[in-house]
Design an enzyme around this catalytic site. Structure first.
Site, short mmCIF file in Angstrom:
data_model
loop_
_atom_site.label_atom_id
_atom_site.label_comp_id
_atom_site.label_asym_id
_atom_site.label_seq_id
_atom_site.Cartn_x
_atom_site.Cartn_y
_atom_site.Cartn_z
N LYS A 22 0.84 -1.20 0.00
CA LYS A 22 0.00 0.00 0.00
C LYS A 22 0.87 1.25 0.00
CE LYS A 22 -0.34 0.02 5.07
NZ LYS A 22 -1.25 0.04 6.23
N GLY A 23 0.24 2.39 -0.17
CA GLY A 23 0.92 3.67 -0.05
C GLY A 23 2.10 3.84 -0.99
N ASP A 70 8.32 -10.08 7.03
CA ASP A 70 8.24 -9.28 8.24
C ASP A 70 9.67 -8.88 8.56
OD1 ASP A 70 8.17 -8.25 10.80
OD2 ASP A 70 6.83 -9.79 11.60
N ASN A 97 11.35 0.31 2.27
CA ASN A 97 10.25 1.24 2.46
C ASN A 97 9.47 0.97 3.75
OD1 ASN A 97 7.82 3.02 1.57
ND2 ASN A 97 6.94 0.96 1.70
N TYR A 229 10.73 7.81 15.96
CA TYR A 229 10.72 7.85 14.50
C TYR A 229 11.90 8.69 14.00
CZ TYR A 229 9.00 8.44 9.73
OH TYR A 229 8.89 8.44 8.36
N VAL A 260 3.71 12.76 2.71
CA VAL A 260 2.84 12.03 1.79
C VAL A 260 1.58 11.53 2.51
CG1 VAL A 260 2.76 10.17 0.09
CG2 VAL A 260 4.94 11.30 0.61
N ASN A 265 0.34 8.15 8.51
CA ASN A 265 0.05 9.47 9.09
C ASN A 265 -1.42 9.84 8.99
OD1 ASN A 265 -0.42 10.50 6.46
ND2 ASN A 265 1.73 11.08 6.21
#
Length: 305
Positions: A22-23, A70, A97, A229, A260, A265
């Site tokens: 995704k994303g 994973d 990513n 983070y 993004v 987020n």
């Protein structure tokens, strides 16, 4: 289980994208496939990963396969390496990513509906009121965003070295810039790559976690708000530069895709995954023997500080 093995075409470029279901990750997979690269899309969840591959195949992109990964699980990483070795015998492009935010949501995520019309900084300030940092979330963030990148990379290094033009692209962020550190000694250590080792990076992250658990993040000069983070991304940037120095035969670079709209987020970002994906693609497909150990932002080399 993989989502169907693509027969090896030795002259074709082979890419692995972590967190590809995704994303930004999915968009990077799409754009790589459009450019003739054979893509191994990886994700923790087999159902979601397989669905993502099917989505790309519906677009006519058939040189994409799924393999479960994973990044925090050594066995899962080993199985991916075995699959790549037996199927292709090499790896040309690794896009790291997969990442998590390192925070927990407080309340209803419908707060995102109120972000319309806000600038990027305004969105971040508003969103922060709905998030909290915990010790467990911080540890998980470091395990995924830093150690996960390292473990996957080290496991796949032999395959990258089997390529005539192996390259690694690590997704970074302006939250990983060293200017966010108030502790000058730590900042200098993370930036002085000639002396930095992975063992020292481990020690610095252990110190950060101890300070986090003690509630001394600000006092010790670590970045505040999304601390884990930011520290994880800064450490990953430094690791990338150490790796580039250790392996000059590879191209190892970082790219900041910008703020993004992603699930991580709560879709509060400004840029689309398509816009971010194009930035990642540009670094993944840099000319042969190009720059290494660099950070790219908006298509240009940028400072890690």
């Amino acid at each position: 289980m993989d989502g169907g093995v693509i027969s090896c075409v030795t002259k074709a470029r082979i890419a692995v994208v972590t967190g590809g279901n995704k994303g930004i990750g999915l968009e990077v997979c799409r754009q790589l496939a459009v450019n003739g690269v054979i893509v191994v899309l990886t994700a923790r969840d087999e159902t979601r990963g397989a669905a993502a591959v099917n989505k790309l195949k519906e677009l006519g992109l058939y040189d994409v396969t799924f393999h479960q990964l994973d990044v925090t699980d050594a066995s899962s990483i080993s199985k991916l390496a075995d699959f790549l070795r037996s199927s292709f015998g090499k790896l040309d492009i690794l896009v790291n990513n997969a990442a998590i935010g390192g925070v927990e949501l407080v309340g209803d995520p419908s707060f995102v509906e109120q972000l319309s019309g806000m600038t990027g900084p305004q969105r971040l300030e508003f969103k922060w009121k709905h998030l909290r940092e915990t010790c467990d979330a911080a540890k998980e963030c470091l395990q995924t965003n830093y150690y996960g990148v390292g473990r996957v990379t080290e496991a796949l290094l032999p395959l990258l070295q089997s390529s005539s033009d192996g390259r690694i692209v690590n997704l970074s962020s302006d939250y990983g810039l060293l200017r966010l550190f108030k502790n000058e000694e730590v900042k200098q250590e993370l930036n002085y790559i000639e002396n930095l080792t992975e063992e020292r990076l481990d020690e610095l992250l252990e110190t950060f976690l101890k300070d986090f658990e003690a509630g001394a993040v600000e006092e010790r000069g670590w970045p505040t708000e999304l601390s884990a983070y930011k520290v994880a991304k800064a450490a990953m940037n430094s690791y990338s530069r150490v790796l580039a120095r250790r392996h000059p035969e590879l191209r190892v670079n970082c790219v900041d895709p910008g703020f993004v709209k992603t699930d991580m987020n709560y879709n509060s970002g400004i840029l689309t995954p398509e816009e971010a994906g194009s930035k990642v693609l540009a670094v993944a497909l840099l000319p042969e023997a190009g720059v290494t150990g660099a950070l790219f932002e908006n298509g240009k080399e940028s400072s890690f500080v």
